[in-house]
Write a protein that holds these residues in place. Sequence first.
Motif, PDB file in Angstrom:
ATOM      1  N   GLY A   1       0.817  -1.214   0.000  1.00 36.52           N
ATOM      2  CA  GLY A   1       0.000   0.000   0.000  1.00 36.52           C
ATOM      3  C   GLY A   1       0.846   1.258   0.000  1.00 36.52           C
ATOM      4  N   VAL A   2       0.199   2.383   0.301  1.00 39.62           N
ATOM      5  CA  VAL A   2       0.865   3.691   0.306  1.00 39.62           C
ATOM      6  C   VAL A   2       0.694   4.337   1.669  1.00 39.62           C
ATOM      7  CG1 VAL A   2       0.556   4.023  -2.173  1.00 39.62           C
ATOM      8  CG2 VAL A   2      -1.216   4.832  -0.601  1.00 39.62           C
ATOM      9  N   THR A   3       1.528   5.326   1.959  1.00 40.53           N
ATOM     10  CA  THR A   3       1.516   5.962   3.267  1.00 40.53           C
ATOM     11  C   THR A   3       0.580   7.169   3.286  1.00 40.53           C
ATOM     12  OG1 THR A   3       3.325   7.484   2.786  1.00 40.53           O
ATOM     13  CG2 THR A   3       3.907   5.256   3.578  1.00 40.53           C
ATOM     14  N   ASP A   4       0.251   7.611   4.494  1.00 36.70           N
ATOM     15  CA  ASP A   4      -0.562   8.818   4.634  1.00 36.70           C
ATOM     16  C   ASP A   4       0.169  10.032   4.072  1.00 36.70           C
ATOM     17  OD1 ASP A   4      -2.551   7.343   5.855  1.00 36.70           O
ATOM     18  OD2 ASP A   4      -1.926   7.860   7.897  1.00 36.70           O
ATOM     19  N   ALA A   5       1.478  10.081   4.264  1.00 38.75           N
ATOM     20  CA  ALA A   5       2.256  11.208   3.743  1.00 38.75           C
ATOM     21  C   ALA A   5       2.202  11.239   2.219  1.00 38.75           C
ATOM     22  CB  ALA A   5       3.701  11.116   4.221  1.00 38.75           C
ATOM     23  N   GLU A   6       2.277  10.080   1.589  1.00 35.23           N
ATOM     24  CA  GLU A   6       2.180  10.026   0.136  1.00 35.23           C
ATOM     25  C   GLU A   6       0.801  10.460  -0.338  1.00 35.23           C
ATOM     26  OE1 GLU A   6       5.230   6.552  -1.360  1.00 35.23           O
ATOM     27  OE2 GLU A   6       3.408   5.910  -0.293  1.00 35.23           O
ATOM     28  N   MET A   7      -0.221  10.075   0.375  1.00 37.25           N
ATOM     29  CA  MET A   7      -1.577  10.483   0.006  1.00 37.25           C
ATOM     30  C   MET A   7      -1.719  12.003   0.104  1.00 37.25           C
ATOM     31  SD  MET A   7      -3.426   7.842  -0.924  1.00 37.25           S
ATOM     32  CE  MET A   7      -5.130   8.407  -0.711  1.00 37.25           C
ATOM     33  N   ARG A   8      -1.158  12.612   1.148  1.00 37.30           N
ATOM     34  CA  ARG A   8      -1.242  14.063   1.301  1.00 37.30           C
ATOM     35  C   ARG A   8      -0.490  14.772   0.173  1.00 37.30           C
ATOM     36  NH1 ARG A   8      -0.393  12.781   6.789  1.00 37.30           N
ATOM     37  NH2 ARG A   8       1.833  13.284   6.572  1.00 37.30           N
ATOM     38  N   ARG A   9       0.696  14.275  -0.159  1.00 40.10           N
ATOM     39  CA  ARG A   9       1.460  14.904  -1.232  1.00 40.10           C
ATOM     40  C   ARG A   9       0.733  14.785  -2.564  1.00 40.10           C
ATOM     41  NH1 ARG A   9       6.161  12.608   1.317  1.00 40.10           N
ATOM     42  NH2 ARG A   9       6.179  10.887  -0.189  1.00 40.10           N
ATOM     43  N   ALA A  10       0.149  13.633  -2.828  1.00 43.47           N
ATOM     44  CA  ALA A  10      -0.570  13.439  -4.093  1.00 43.47           C
ATOM     45  C   ALA A  10      -1.763  14.376  -4.196  1.00 43.47           C
ATOM     46  CB  ALA A  10      -1.023  11.985  -4.221  1.00 43.47           C
ATOM     47  N   LEU A  11      -2.509  14.507  -3.099  1.00 48.52           N
ATOM     48  CA  LEU A  11      -3.662  15.409  -3.103  1.00 48.52           C
ATOM     49  C   LEU A  11      -3.208  16.846  -3.344  1.00 48.52           C
ATOM     50  CD1 LEU A  11      -6.674  15.914  -2.723  1.00 48.52           C
ATOM     51  CD2 LEU A  11      -6.274  16.082  -0.266  1.00 48.52           C
ATOM     52  N   GLY A  12      -2.126  17.244  -2.681  1.00 51.01           N
ATOM     53  CA  GLY A  12      -1.620  18.596  -2.873  1.00 51.01           C
ATOM     54  C   GLY A  12      -1.147  18.833  -4.290  1.00 51.01           C
ATOM     55  N   GLN A  13      -0.482  17.854  -4.874  1.00 48.55           N
ATOM     56  CA  GLN A  13       0.020  17.985  -6.242  1.00 48.55           C
ATOM     57  C   GLN A  13      -1.123  18.118  -7.233  1.00 48.55           C
ATOM     58  OE1 GLN A  13       2.603  14.781  -7.499  1.00 48.55           O
ATOM     59  NE2 GLN A  13       2.406  15.299  -9.643  1.00 48.55           N
ATOM     60  N   ILE A  14      -2.130  17.257  -7.104  1.00 45.83           N
ATOM     61  CA  ILE A  14      -3.239  17.261  -8.060  1.00 45.83           C
ATOM     62  C   ILE A  14      -4.074  18.526  -7.921  1.00 45.83           C
ATOM     63  CG2 ILE A  14      -5.349  16.071  -8.749  1.00 45.83           C
ATOM     64  CD1 ILE A  14      -3.954  13.460  -7.777  1.00 45.83           C
ATOM     65  N   THR A  15      -4.395  18.903  -6.695  1.00 46.37           N
ATOM     66  CA  THR A  15      -5.227  20.095  -6.495  1.00 46.37           C
ATOM     67  C   THR A  15      -4.481  21.358  -6.898  1.00 46.37           C
ATOM     68  OG1 THR A  15      -4.561  20.188  -4.158  1.00 46.37           O
ATOM     69  CG2 THR A  15      -6.611  19.037  -4.685  1.00 46.37           C
ATOM     70  N   GLY A  16      -3.168  21.392  -6.653  1.00 44.47           N
ATOM     71  CA  GLY A  16      -2.387  22.547  -7.079  1.00 44.47           C
ATOM     72  C   GLY A  16      -2.364  22.698  -8.581  1.00 44.47           C
ATOM     73  N   THR A  17      -2.220  21.580  -9.276  1.00 46.46           N
ATOM     74  CA  THR A  17      -2.230  21.608 -10.737  1.00 46.46           C
ATOM     75  C   THR A  17      -3.573  22.097 -11.265  1.00 46.46           C
ATOM     76  OG1 THR A  17      -0.626  19.801 -10.865  1.00 46.46           O
ATOM     77  CG2 THR A  17      -1.973  20.215 -12.821  1.00 46.46           C
ATOM     78  N   LEU A  18      -4.660  21.618 -10.654  1.00 44.33           N
ATOM     79  CA  LEU A  18      -5.991  22.063 -11.072  1.00 44.33           C
ATOM     80  C   LEU A  18      -6.181  23.552 -10.820  1.00 44.33           C
ATOM     81  CD1 LEU A  18      -8.136  19.078  -9.747  1.00 44.33           C
ATOM     82  CD2 LEU A  18      -7.737  19.669 -12.139  1.00 44.33           C
ATOM     83  N   ALA A  19      -5.705  24.022  -9.668  1.00 47.07           N
ATOM     84  CA  ALA A  19      -5.847  25.440  -9.337  1.00 47.07           C
ATOM     85  C   ALA A  19      -5.062  26.316 -10.305  1.00 47.07           C
ATOM     86  CB  ALA A  19      -5.380  25.685  -7.906  1.00 47.07           C
ATOM     87  N   LEU A  20      -3.848  25.916 -10.644  1.00 45.41           N
ATOM     88  CA  LEU A  20      -3.054  26.687 -11.595  1.00 45.41           C
ATOM     89  C   LEU A  20      -3.704  26.706 -12.973  1.00 45.41           C
ATOM     90  CD1 LEU A  20       0.556  25.556 -10.607  1.00 45.41           C
ATOM     91  CD2 LEU A  20      -0.541  27.748 -10.116  1.00 45.41           C
ATOM     92  N   GLY A  21      -4.398  25.614 -13.314  1.00 43.53           N
ATOM     93  CA  GLY A  21      -5.086  25.563 -14.593  1.00 43.53           C
ATOM     94  C   GLY A  21      -6.212  26.578 -14.704  1.00 43.53           C
ATOM     95  N   LEU A  22      -6.761  26.997 -13.559  1.00 41.90           N
ATOM     96  CA  LEU A  22      -7.832  27.981 -13.581  1.00 41.90           C
ATOM     97  C   LEU A  22      -7.345  29.349 -14.037  1.00 41.90           C
ATOM     98  CD1 LEU A  22      -9.713  27.123 -10.254  1.00 41.90           C
ATOM     99  CD2 LEU A  22     -10.391  26.553 -12.582  1.00 41.90           C
ATOM    100  N   GLU A  23      -6.041  29.571 -13.997  1.00 41.45           N
ATOM    101  CA  GLU A  23      -5.488  30.848 -14.419  1.00 41.45           C
ATOM    102  C   GLU A  23      -5.230  30.885 -15.924  1.00 41.45           C
ATOM    103  OE1 GLU A  23      -2.077  31.727 -12.069  1.00 41.45           O
ATOM    104  OE2 GLU A  23      -3.141  31.565 -10.158  1.00 41.45           O
TER     105      GLU A  23
END
Length: 442
Positions: free
Chosen positions: A362-384
Amino acid sequence: MPVDLPMTYPTSDLILSETGSLVRRSILPGGVRLLTEADRSVRSVTVGLWIPRGSRDETPEHAGSTHVLEHLLFKGTARRSALDIATAFDEVGGESNAVTAKEHTFYYGRVRSADLPLAVDVLADMITSASLTDESLATEREVILEELAMAEDDPTDVGYETFLADVLGPDTPLGRPVGGTVAAVEALGVDAVRAHYAEHYRPENLVVTAVGDLDHDTLAALLAERLRAGGWELAEGALPRPRRDGAPFAMPGGVDVDAIVPHRLERETEQTHVYLGGPGLTSTSADRQIMSVLMAILGGGMSSRLFQNVREQRGLAYSVYSFSGGYREAGLFGLYAACRPARAAQVVELMAAEVAQMARDGVTDAEMRRALGQITGTLALGLEDTTSRMGRLGTAELVHGRYTSVDETVERIAAVRASDVQELAQRLAASFTTRVDVGPAA
C-alpha cells in the motif's frame, strides 16, 4: 453537484463555476453545442471548435485523413488564402492552432476579447468552407511527411506510439497512429479527404467552447451567423449527434514482467528508452480519480517513488515517470525511463518492483497528502489559463456528458482512500503485457 449536459431540450443553461464566473451551455440551431465561461477578470478569450471525430473514426481507405484534414483547413477557403488565415491572428497579437487526437479534432484561437468576432469568423470559415484542393494537398502532404520524419527521429515519440499500438492493438482503430503512416499519407487522395470532411464536419457534430471576457448570447448569435455564412443549414430544433458509446474492449490478461518479450526498435542513440505497462482504465471509469492519485505517488513528480528510487537513490536514469491514458472503450498505463543500455534490465526490474510493492504494502498517509496537494495545485493553476479551462469544457461535453467543477473534482480526489490506491495497484501489477525498448543494438 455535477450538472448533466443532455442532448435534448431544454438545455442546462446556467451553471456557477468555482471561480464565481458563469458557465452557460446552449444547443443552437442545427444541433451545435456552445459552452462558455465568462470571466471579466481577463481581457482575452480562448475559443475552440471541436469535432468529436479522430483517427479512430477513419475507414481503412481514409487512413491518415483526419490529420491531413486538420492541416488543410489552414490552407485556405473561398474567402481566405492560407496567408490570410495566418495573418488574421498575427496582426492582432493572437494565436491559433489545432490538435488531432484519437477521438476528436479541435481548432482554437486565443485573442483579445475585442477580437473575438474575428477569431470566430476565421475559425468558422475554416470549419465550413475549406477549399481542399489538389494543390494544397500536394504541398501539405510534404509538410506532414516531414512531421512524421521528425517524430521518427525522436526515440520518445517512436517508443510511445509503438507502446500505444502494442497495448491497444496495432490493427485496431485506437491502436493506429494518429498522424497516419508514410505509406497511408502518400497514398491519400483529395477525394478521400473531402469525403471525410463531408461526413464529419457537420452542425450536429460541432461543439464550441469559449472562456474569457465574453457574453454567451452575443457569441451564440455571432457563431450561428458565421456558420450560416459558410453554407451550413442550421435547422431549428435539430439535436446533436449522440456522444460516443461502446463497451470496454476485452483486453488481454497480464503476465510476469520477466516473461514479456521486448519490442525492440534499434536507433543510434546514447540511451535506451524503455516503456513498460499494459491495459488501464477507460476515460469514463469510476476509478479515474484513484488512477490520478496512484500515478502521482508512483511517478508523478520529484517526490514520487520512481524518481526517488531509480534516479535519486541509485542514479540509474535522468528521466523516469509513470503515465496513463483513457479512451471510450479502453485505456492503458505505463512506466518510462531513459538510461544507458547496460542499465535497462535493472531499471525495468526496479520499475516493476515499485508497482508490486505498492500492490503488496500500500501507500503511506504522507504520500496520500502529497498526491492530493500535487493534483489540487495543478488544477488550481489551470484555472489561471483560459485555454486550459476551454479544454475542460470540451472534455465535459464530449467525454463525460456532465460539467464537474474543480471544487467537486477535488472533493472526489480527497475521498480516495489509501486502500483504493492499493487495490488499483494490485490490478495494474497483474496487467503488465508490453515492453518497448528504443535504442542501440544490444
